[in-house]
Design a protein around this motif. Sequence first.
Motif, short mmCIF file in Angstrom:
data_model
loop_
_atom_site.label_atom_id
_atom_site.label_comp_id
_atom_site.label_asym_id
_atom_site.label_seq_id
_atom_site.Cartn_x
_atom_site.Cartn_y
_atom_site.Cartn_z
N ALA A 52 26.23 25.36 11.07
CA ALA A 52 26.46 24.08 10.44
C ALA A 52 25.03 23.96 9.57
O ALA A 52 23.93 24.52 9.85
CB ALA A 52 26.18 22.93 11.47
N ILE A 56 29.78 19.45 16.23
CA ILE A 56 29.74 19.07 14.82
C ILE A 56 29.55 17.55 14.74
O ILE A 56 29.06 17.04 13.87
CB ILE A 56 30.62 19.94 13.87
CG1 ILE A 56 30.25 21.56 14.19
CG2 ILE A 56 30.45 19.57 12.64
CD1 ILE A 56 31.31 22.03 13.52
N ALA A 73 29.94 22.61 7.97
CA ALA A 73 29.85 23.82 8.53
C ALA A 73 30.84 24.84 8.08
O ALA A 73 31.72 24.56 7.46
CB ALA A 73 29.95 23.69 9.94
#
Length: 422
Positions: free
Chosen positions: A309, A100, A141
């Motif tokens: 995400a 992420i 996310a």
Amino acid sequence: MKLQQIIKSTFITTAATTALLSVCIPAQVHADEIEVLHYWTSGGEAKSVAELKKIVEAKGVTWKDFAVAGGAGENATTALKARVMAGNPPTAAQIKGPAIQEWGQEGVLANIDAAAIPGKWDTLLPKVVSNTMKYQGHYVAAPVNVHRVNWLWINPEVLKKAGAKTPTTWPEFFDAADKIKKAGLIAVAHGGQPWQDATIFETVALSNGADFYNKALVKLEPAALTGPTMIKTFDTLAKIKTYIDKDAPGRDWNLATAMVINGKAGMQFMGDWAKGEFTAAGKVPGKDFLCVPAPDTAKSYTYNIDSIAMFKQKDPTQVKDQLILATAIMSPQFQEIFNLNKGSIPVRPDVPRTKFDSCAIQSMNDMASSNKAGTLEPSMAHGMAVSSAVQGAMFDVITKFMNSNMTSQQAVTELAKAAKTK
Ligand code: GAL
């Protein structure tokens, strides 16, 4: 890590990229339609993601499924990188852990604080979850679940046939494995794929202590990576290899789980997405199968938090639909129904336990006690602990060890080198 480097890290050649782009670029999504990339394609996984689709479509948003098969998401990640490189990202994608941050650095992820703040996610979520979902302090996310990785799945009928006991330590495990082999059955069901090899490897490392696991596979300390405990880890892994059948190379994880379900094999080291397969097959924990912490890891817990995400979108309808998706993912209703099917546990501790089975309850209890004891660790094999580049380099060493006569000494030397990958 720049997107180009991320792309390179998956060794995509220009030709392959072009080929991939030609299959990956679908027609533009229409307003009030979201396209979601994921790799939940096995029996239990598909049933789980179908629940999210149902909830989202009940809110008037059409779900365009962008499913890319391949356990642990290596194929899905390759497809995602090609789409992002083409400037045509999906609305959302299954991305988790440090990846992420890598995608956040590319400036392609959408800020979803507009869902997280009114949804009080900071209050609802354990810090270990909320911190992972943010880039530079903003949510990008939505967390879907918590999987436990250090499980051993067992068919009790096979144990009985072999006259073996449920193992809680390595000596008991190898005694049971010997007895199952003598009974003419496969002791350890396994799929010879890098991520599956790494799943067994990290579980063996964890059995040498959460502190060792953290020093070696999270902090990547050279002394831990090359020391006697890592040698012992590879020695144990070499012994487990002798109980895996010769058809394991390339086998998908859920087919290995099916071998335990059908009584062809006695045991499988796997995260509790495997429970989703037992559940989908109508099997009952404690009766048709056992979920036990892997040998010598009962007081530790390797976690794997799946998340979706959101990618920056120009179309304001897509932005609105992303917030609907994120809010749906964090809803108690979704958290219950998805995790009942997926084999994982809700990220929200306030979801009632009543419908969850004994394996899920044990996971909830063990996660809380491990957190208190400081033995709650991020799964390296499932992208929670190190960068994608280091994880890939470590996978190469572990898989080479599983498929050659590499010595434990050679393995630890290679692993320490892999840990330095940029
Ligand atoms: C994990 C993922 C799980 C499950 C598993 C098998 O990495 O987090 O949700 O998909 O791979 O593919």
